[in-house]
Design an enzyme around this catalytic site. Sequence first.
Site, PDB file in Angstrom:
ATOM      1  CE  LYS A  13      -2.447  -0.761   3.718  1.00  0.00           C
ATOM      2  NZ  LYS A  13      -1.896  -2.079   4.101  1.00  0.00           N
ATOM      3  NE  ARG A  88      -4.419  -0.959   9.829  1.00  0.00           N
ATOM      4  CZ  ARG A  88      -3.327  -0.428   9.271  1.00  0.00           C
ATOM      5  NH1 ARG A  88      -3.267   0.834   8.978  1.00  0.00           N
ATOM      6  NH2 ARG A  88      -2.294  -1.197   9.005  1.00  0.00           N
ATOM      7  NE  ARG A 127       7.327  -3.441   5.967  1.00  0.00           N
ATOM      8  CZ  ARG A 127       6.032  -3.133   5.970  1.00  0.00           C
ATOM      9  NH1 ARG A 127       5.492  -2.504   4.947  1.00  0.00           N
ATOM     10  NH2 ARG A 127       5.253  -3.470   6.977  1.00  0.00           N
ATOM     11  NE  ARG A 133       6.697  -1.201   9.562  1.00  0.00           N
ATOM     12  CZ  ARG A 133       5.536  -0.972   8.972  1.00  0.00           C
ATOM     13  NH1 ARG A 133       5.500  -0.349   7.822  1.00  0.00           N
ATOM     14  NH2 ARG A 133       4.417  -1.378   9.529  1.00  0.00           N
ATOM     15  NE  ARG A 144       1.738  -5.162  11.013  1.00  0.00           N
ATOM     16  CZ  ARG A 144       2.743  -5.021  10.143  1.00  0.00           C
ATOM     17  NH1 ARG A 144       3.864  -5.694  10.312  1.00  0.00           N
ATOM     18  NH2 ARG A 144       2.613  -4.211   9.129  1.00  0.00           N
TER      19      ARG A 144
HETATM   20  P1  AMP Z   1       0.791   0.474   8.542  1.00  0.00           P
HETATM   21  O1  AMP Z   1       2.012   1.243   8.253  1.00  0.00           O
HETATM   22  O2  AMP Z   1      -0.418   0.971   7.786  1.00  0.00           O
HETATM   23  O3  AMP Z   1       0.974  -1.021   8.388  1.00  0.00           O
HETATM   24  O4  AMP Z   1       0.433   0.730  10.097  1.00  0.00           O
HETATM   25  C1  AMP Z   1       1.349   0.356  11.108  1.00  0.00           C
HETATM   26  C2  AMP Z   1       0.665   0.293  12.461  1.00  0.00           C
HETATM   27  O5  AMP Z   1       0.115   1.586  12.777  1.00  0.00           O
HETATM   28  C3  AMP Z   1      -0.506  -0.658  12.563  1.00  0.00           C
HETATM   29  O6  AMP Z   1      -0.104  -2.001  12.806  1.00  0.00           O
HETATM   30  C4  AMP Z   1      -1.242  -0.052  13.766  1.00  0.00           C
HETATM   31  O7  AMP Z   1      -0.581  -0.337  14.971  1.00  0.00           O
HETATM   32  C5  AMP Z   1      -1.094   1.437  13.506  1.00  0.00           C
HETATM   33  N1  AMP Z   1      -2.187   1.956  12.660  1.00  0.00           N
HETATM   34  C6  AMP Z   1      -2.075   2.513  11.416  1.00  0.00           C
HETATM   35  N2  AMP Z   1      -3.268   2.905  10.939  1.00  0.00           N
HETATM   36  C7  AMP Z   1      -4.173   2.587  11.912  1.00  0.00           C
HETATM   37  C8  AMP Z   1      -5.585   2.719  12.012  1.00  0.00           C
HETATM   38  N3  AMP Z   1      -6.325   3.253  11.013  1.00  0.00           N
HETATM   39  N4  AMP Z   1      -6.184   2.294  13.145  1.00  0.00           N
HETATM   40  C9  AMP Z   1      -5.466   1.762  14.158  1.00  0.00           C
HETATM   41  N5  AMP Z   1      -4.145   1.575  14.123  1.00  0.00           N
HETATM   42  C10 AMP Z   1      -3.486   1.987  13.011  1.00  0.00           C
END
Ligand code: AMP
Length: 199
Positions: A13, A88, A127, A133, A144
């Site tokens: 994404k 989400r 990654r 990360r 996740r």
């Molecule tokens: P991402 O980079 O989109 O994979 O997001 C990394 C982490 O950020 C996720 O595993 C959550 O801990 C947090 N996070 C990102 N977006 C959201 C969201 N819309 N709602 C809740 N937690 C989020």
Amino acid sequence: MRMLLIGPPGAGKGTQAERVAKAYQIQTISTGDIFRANVAQETPLGLQVKEYLDRGAYVPDELTNAMVLDRLAQDDVSSGFLLDGFPRTLPQVHTLDACLAELGNELDVVVQMVIEPDEVVRRLLKRAADQGRSDDTEDVIRRRLGIYQEQTHPLVAVYAERGILVSVDAAGPMEDVTQRIFDALDGAVIGADGSEPAA
Ligand code: AMP
């Protein structure tokens, strides 16, 4: 143009969001990136959300919603944006709907990135090796993915019902996926507001 990219962790994404946003000349709003920046800078929000990110758990809606509403109120996203990683959860969908309705807007299109779980695990482990990360260990990756299936995947049906969902195969080389997204958006976007993309 107001759009959302939705798909499991590891679907690509972030990479695709950057390319699409550039082509459509809109800003990306990536909640994951905003959270990680806050964690890195040790802001009050960063200190609150760090443990959730490290565990691979979702940050509570109150914190996430407040942050996104604040971002959506800024001038640079008044005529369009690409959301990456938000909403989400179903309550987040309602928050976004209400916020956009207040501004007299709505989402034009939702792009679902479709990919097999095994491919996702393979990509995320790579990654982890490349970027280090904290949430890319195999245990956390699987958690996740489970949370995505349970809490986020149901949103796909919500947007399909509204007639604004397009689905794209996210496997294979990044350039191919980008092209598939542009092809899918061409029809959807022209239908939504009559405008052509910038590239
Ligand atoms: P991402 O980079 O989109 O994979 O997001 C990394 C982490 O950020 C996720 O595993 C959550 O801990 C947090 N996070 C990102 N977006 C959201 C969201 N819309 N709602 C809740 N937690 C989020």
